[in-house]
Design a protein around this motif. Structure first.
Motif, PDB file in Angstrom:
ATOM      1  N   ALA A   1       0.779  -0.831   0.445  1.00  0.00           N
ATOM      2  CA  ALA A   1       0.377   0.088  -0.304  1.00  0.00           C
ATOM      3  C   ALA A   1       0.772   0.628  -0.192  1.00  0.00           C
ATOM      4  N   VAL A   2       1.692   1.231   0.368  1.00  0.00           N
ATOM      5  CA  VAL A   2       2.725   2.011   1.120  1.00  0.00           C
ATOM      6  C   VAL A   2       3.802   2.401  -0.085  1.00  0.00           C
ATOM      7  N   VAL A   3       3.968   1.452  -1.010  1.00  0.00           N
ATOM      8  CA  VAL A   3       4.620   1.957  -1.952  1.00  0.00           C
ATOM      9  C   VAL A   3       4.116   1.993  -3.399  1.00  0.00           C
ATOM     10  N   LEU A   4       2.682   1.538  -3.371  1.00  0.00           N
ATOM     11  CA  LEU A   4       1.680   2.291  -4.715  1.00  0.00           C
ATOM     12  C   LEU A   4       1.627   3.683  -4.414  1.00  0.00           C
ATOM     13  N   GLU A   5       1.539   4.628  -2.695  1.00  0.00           N
ATOM     14  CA  GLU A   5       1.411   5.383  -3.155  1.00  0.00           C
ATOM     15  C   GLU A   5       2.175   6.632  -3.321  1.00  0.00           C
ATOM     16  N   MET A   6       3.667   5.852  -3.351  1.00  0.00           N
ATOM     17  CA  MET A   6       5.269   6.526  -3.209  1.00  0.00           C
ATOM     18  C   MET A   6       4.873   7.706  -4.492  1.00  0.00           C
ATOM     19  N   PRO A   7       5.101   8.778  -4.307  1.00  0.00           N
ATOM     20  CA  PRO A   7       4.974   9.346  -5.507  1.00  0.00           C
ATOM     21  C   PRO A   7       5.631   9.596  -6.778  1.00  0.00           C
ATOM     22  N   PHE A   8       5.652   8.989  -8.414  1.00  0.00           N
ATOM     23  CA  PHE A   8       6.949   8.690  -9.462  1.00  0.00           C
ATOM     24  C   PHE A   8       7.988  10.130  -9.581  1.00  0.00           C
ATOM     25  N   SER A   9       7.132  10.765  -9.715  1.00  0.00           N
ATOM     26  CA  SER A   9       7.731  12.387  -9.110  1.00  0.00           C
ATOM     27  C   SER A   9       7.248  13.179  -8.929  1.00  0.00           C
ATOM     28  N   PRO A  10       8.264  13.290  -7.704  1.00  0.00           N
ATOM     29  CA  PRO A  10       7.550  14.311  -6.047  1.00  0.00           C
ATOM     30  C   PRO A  10       8.417  15.446  -7.118  1.00  0.00           C
ATOM     31  N   LEU A  11       7.710  16.342  -6.225  1.00  0.00           N
ATOM     32  CA  LEU A  11       8.259  17.995  -7.155  1.00  0.00           C
ATOM     33  C   LEU A  11       7.884  18.537  -5.526  1.00  0.00           C
ATOM     34  N   CYS A  12       8.829  19.406  -5.206  1.00  0.00           N
ATOM     35  CA  CYS A  12       8.489  20.058  -3.739  1.00  0.00           C
ATOM     36  C   CYS A  12       8.247  21.153  -3.378  1.00  0.00           C
ATOM     37  N   ARG A  13       7.087  21.549  -4.908  1.00  0.00           N
ATOM     38  CA  ARG A  13       5.607  22.448  -4.725  1.00  0.00           C
ATOM     39  C   ARG A  13       5.312  22.398  -6.130  1.00  0.00           C
ATOM     40  N   PRO A  14       3.965  22.219  -5.966  1.00  0.00           N
ATOM     41  CA  PRO A  14       3.253  21.857  -8.356  1.00  0.00           C
ATOM     42  C   PRO A  14       4.021  22.789  -9.043  1.00  0.00           C
ATOM     43  N   ASP A  15       4.863  24.144  -8.463  1.00  0.00           N
ATOM     44  CA  ASP A  15       5.580  24.967 -10.165  1.00  0.00           C
ATOM     45  C   ASP A  15       6.911  25.361  -9.791  1.00  0.00           C
ATOM     46  N   CYS A  16       7.862  24.075  -8.822  1.00  0.00           N
ATOM     47  CA  CYS A  16       8.867  24.148  -8.737  1.00  0.00           C
ATOM     48  C   CYS A  16       9.486  24.379 -10.035  1.00  0.00           C
ATOM     49  N   LEU A  17      10.510  25.064 -10.188  1.00  0.00           N
ATOM     50  CA  LEU A  17      11.086  25.907 -11.754  1.00  0.00           C
ATOM     51  C   LEU A  17      12.173  25.165 -12.289  1.00  0.00           C
TER      52      LEU A  17
END
Ligand SMILES: [Zn+2]
Ligand SMILES: [Zn+2]
Length: 184
Positions: free
Chosen positions: A114-130
């Motif tokens: 369950a936890v592995v499924l929840e891990m983001p594939f492409s995490p972003l520190c914030r949605p509009d990270c430059l």
């Protein structure tokens, strides 16, 4: 994770019990995210005795450490995952989880999946990270890039066209075109 003795539940179908589990689960790691091994995962699980075995449902809470896919900064984020799975007493080909031979229930495989499924594939520190500049490597969120990469994209298109024409010299006037390949 420690096994949970469920013999009492198996003896009385329809009964249920709530258990609280709080333990670290090692090895939860993808390329850009992990659950640090010293950080426990807390689970509030309802175990229900059903004909096929024990039905487990509940929520899992913990904390991911992640690296931003754009700027590579490390950051943390809490997670809260709902899950519901059957742990079969006599598993068939469609059952993902089974009780141990001594009729204990090991929650770790369910928690892990369950936890592995929840891990983001492409995490972003914030949605509009430059992200980082491809030329100087500066963090654009911090204004570290002087902006040298700004060019007029229309000239890029012209360069591509000229290179393409240069790559096919003197094929003859098959299409009757009057190519201006002499521009260099
Ligand atoms: Zn970022
Ligand atoms: Zn730059």
């Amino acid at each position: 994770m420690r096994g949970i003795d469920v013999r009492d539940l198996l003896e009385s179908p329809g009964s249920s019990r709530v258990v609280h589990v709080q333990e670290p689960v090692p090895g939860l790691r993808t390329e850009l995210a992990d659950v640090p091994e010293d950080t426990p995962i807390a689970a509030d699980l309802t175990l229900e005795s059903v004909v096929e075995g024990i039905f487990v449902r509940g929520s899992l809470e913990g904390r991911f450490t992640m690296r931003c896919a754009r700027c590579l900064k490390t950051f943390e984020r809490d997670f809260d995952v709902e899950m519901a799975e059957l742990v079969a007493r006599e598993p068939g080909p469609d059952d993902d989880y089974a009780l141990e031979p001594d009729l204990t229930l090991d929650p770790e495989p369910i928690v892990r999946d369950a936890v592995v499924l929840e891990m983001p594939f492409s995490p972003l520190c914030r949605p509009d990270c430059l992200g980082l500049c491809e030329i100087c490597g500066g963090d654009r969120n911090l204004g570290e890039c002087p902006g040298h990469e700004v060019t007029d994209p229309r000239w890029d298109a012209l360069d591509v066209l000229l290179n393409h024409l240069d790559a096919r010299p003197d094929e003859g006037p098959s299409d009757g075109g009057d190519r201006t390949t002499t521009i260099r």
